[in-house]
Design a protein around this motif. Structure first.
Motif, mmCIF file in Angstrom:
data_model
loop_
_atom_site.group_PDB
_atom_site.id
_atom_site.type_symbol
_atom_site.label_atom_id
_atom_site.label_comp_id
_atom_site.label_asym_id
_atom_site.label_seq_id
_atom_site.Cartn_x
_atom_site.Cartn_y
_atom_site.Cartn_z
ATOM 1 N N GLN A 1 0.814 -1.216 0.000
ATOM 2 C CA GLN A 1 0.000 0.000 0.000
ATOM 3 C C GLN A 1 0.849 1.269 0.000
ATOM 4 N N ASP A 2 1.945 1.278 0.753
ATOM 5 C CA ASP A 2 2.809 2.460 0.785
ATOM 6 C C ASP A 2 3.439 2.713 -0.582
ATOM 7 N N ASP A 3 3.931 1.648 -1.225
ATOM 8 C CA ASP A 3 4.522 1.796 -2.553
ATOM 9 C C ASP A 3 3.475 2.226 -3.573
ATOM 10 N N LEU A 4 2.259 1.713 -3.437
ATOM 11 C CA LEU A 4 1.161 2.098 -4.323
ATOM 12 C C LEU A 4 0.891 3.596 -4.214
ATOM 13 N N GLU A 5 0.764 4.090 -3.008
ATOM 14 C CA GLU A 5 0.494 5.510 -2.798
ATOM 15 C C GLU A 5 1.651 6.373 -3.293
ATOM 16 N N PHE A 6 2.865 5.908 -3.076
ATOM 17 C CA PHE A 6 4.053 6.616 -3.529
ATOM 18 C C PHE A 6 4.061 6.717 -5.058
ATOM 19 N N PHE A 7 3.729 5.623 -5.735
ATOM 20 C CA PHE A 7 3.680 5.578 -7.190
ATOM 21 C C PHE A 7 2.601 6.537 -7.717
ATOM 22 N N THR B 1 1.374 9.174 -6.257
ATOM 23 C CA THR B 1 1.831 10.544 -6.029
ATOM 24 C C THR B 1 2.815 10.974 -7.119
ATOM 25 N N ALA B 2 3.725 10.087 -7.478
ATOM 26 C CA ALA B 2 4.691 10.402 -8.537
ATOM 27 C C ALA B 2 3.989 10.615 -9.873
ATOM 28 N N LEU B 3 2.953 9.821 -10.150
ATOM 29 C CA LEU B 3 2.215 9.944 -11.409
ATOM 30 C C LEU B 3 1.510 11.285 -11.548
ATOM 31 N N ARG B 4 1.064 11.840 -10.445
ATOM 32 C CA ARG B 4 0.327 13.109 -10.479
ATOM 33 C C ARG B 4 1.138 14.233 -11.113
ATOM 34 N N ASN B 5 2.439 14.106 -11.090
ATOM 35 C CA ASN B 5 3.295 15.160 -11.621
ATOM 36 C C ASN B 5 3.794 14.881 -13.034
ATOM 37 N N ILE B 6 3.185 13.906 -13.699
ATOM 38 C CA ILE B 6 3.557 13.593 -15.079
ATOM 39 C C ILE B 6 2.376 13.952 -15.973
ATOM 40 N N ASP B 7 2.609 14.806 -16.936
ATOM 41 C CA ASP B 7 1.550 15.231 -17.846
ATOM 42 C C ASP B 7 1.125 14.103 -18.777
ATOM 43 N N ASP B 8 -0.157 14.073 -19.098
ATOM 44 C CA ASP B 8 -0.718 13.164 -20.100
ATOM 45 C C ASP B 8 -0.571 11.685 -19.742
ATOM 46 N N VAL B 9 -0.532 11.386 -18.456
ATOM 47 C CA VAL B 9 -0.459 10.003 -17.975
ATOM 48 C C VAL B 9 -1.527 9.827 -16.915
ATOM 49 N N TRP B 10 -2.222 8.695 -16.968
ATOM 50 C CA TRP B 10 -3.228 8.423 -15.946
ATOM 51 C C TRP B 10 -3.215 6.938 -15.584
ATOM 52 N N ASP C 1 12.234 8.043 -3.249
ATOM 53 C CA ASP C 1 12.501 9.429 -3.604
ATOM 54 C C ASP C 1 11.548 9.745 -4.751
ATOM 55 N N GLU C 2 10.544 10.562 -4.470
ATOM 56 C CA GLU C 2 9.488 10.836 -5.448
ATOM 57 C C GLU C 2 10.029 11.396 -6.765
ATOM 58 N N ASN C 3 10.993 12.282 -6.692
ATOM 59 C CA ASN C 3 11.530 12.872 -7.917
ATOM 60 C C ASN C 3 12.217 11.836 -8.795
ATOM 61 N N SER C 4 12.978 10.938 -8.196
ATOM 62 C CA SER C 4 13.647 9.882 -8.967
ATOM 63 C C SER C 4 12.625 8.942 -9.579
ATOM 64 N N LEU C 5 11.640 8.533 -8.793
ATOM 65 C CA LEU C 5 10.616 7.627 -9.308
ATOM 66 C C LEU C 5 9.836 8.295 -10.438
ATOM 67 N N ARG C 6 9.430 9.525 -10.241
ATOM 68 C CA ARG C 6 8.690 10.235 -11.270
ATOM 69 C C ARG C 6 9.502 10.312 -12.556
ATOM 70 N N ALA C 7 10.777 10.635 -12.451
ATOM 71 C CA ALA C 7 11.629 10.755 -13.636
ATOM 72 C C ALA C 7 11.762 9.414 -14.355
ATOM 73 N N GLU C 8 11.928 8.345 -13.612
ATOM 74 C CA GLU C 8 12.077 7.023 -14.239
ATOM 75 C C GLU C 8 10.757 6.546 -14.865
ATOM 76 N N VAL C 9 9.646 6.789 -14.196
ATOM 77 C CA VAL C 9 8.347 6.411 -14.743
ATOM 78 C C VAL C 9 8.077 7.238 -15.997
ATOM 79 N N GLU C 10 8.336 8.522 -15.921
ATOM 80 C CA GLU C 10 8.113 9.402 -17.077
ATOM 81 C C GLU C 10 8.982 8.968 -18.260
ATOM 82 N N GLN C 11 10.225 8.620 -17.980
ATOM 83 C CA GLN C 11 11.120 8.172 -19.049
ATOM 84 C C GLN C 11 10.590 6.877 -19.684
#
Length: 128
Positions: free
Chosen positions: A14-20, A22-31, A112-122
């Motif tokens: 659940q913690d990893d799910l919520e973290f993921f 949260t990271a997705l919210r900052n990526i445009d055009d992804v849901w 680290d939300e910024n690292s996860l967001r960057a890797e998911v976005e990439q």
């Protein structure tokens, strides 16, 4: 015009799910289209989805059916076998096995939300 991408997440923690999420919210055009808590549940949901996700993110370590089992099972279904999978794990030692069995990208889980967001976005923007 940016391409909208839908993500299906397979994660039991659940913690990893919520973290993921949260990271997705900052990526445009992804849901986030849907979530499953293990590989078996993911296969059942994916088999009956009217519109498949653009990409699937799967945790390696889960009960009932882990990420590797999911990759092997997914390959049996023609409608879902070509949806790209990004494997997530807190252990880098499973990287080669995941990639060898159909994972397209391997992301080491970091809290680290910024690292996860960057890797998911990439991963999403690679056009898998």
């Amino acid at each position: 015009m940016p391409k909208v991408r839908s993500i299906f997440l397979v994660e039991d923690d659940q913690d990893d799910l919520e973290f993921f999420i949260t990271a997705l919210r900052n990526i445009d055009d992804v849901w986030l289209s849907d979530v499953a808590v293990n590989g078996r549940e993911a296969i059942e949901k994916l088999r009956f989805m009217p519109v498949l996700p653009s990409i699937i993110f799967v945790d390696y370590y889960m009960p009932i059916m882990n990420g590797l089992g999911f990759l092997k099972e997914k390959a049996k279904y023609p409608l879902i076998k070509n949806v790209p999978v990004v494997m997530l794990s807190s252990s880098f030692e499973k990287r080669e096995e995941a990639l060898r069995n159909g994972g397209k990208i391997f992301i080491l889980k970091r809290h680290d939300e910024n690292s996860l967001r960057a890797e998911v976005e990439q991963a999403v923007n690679m056009g898998l």
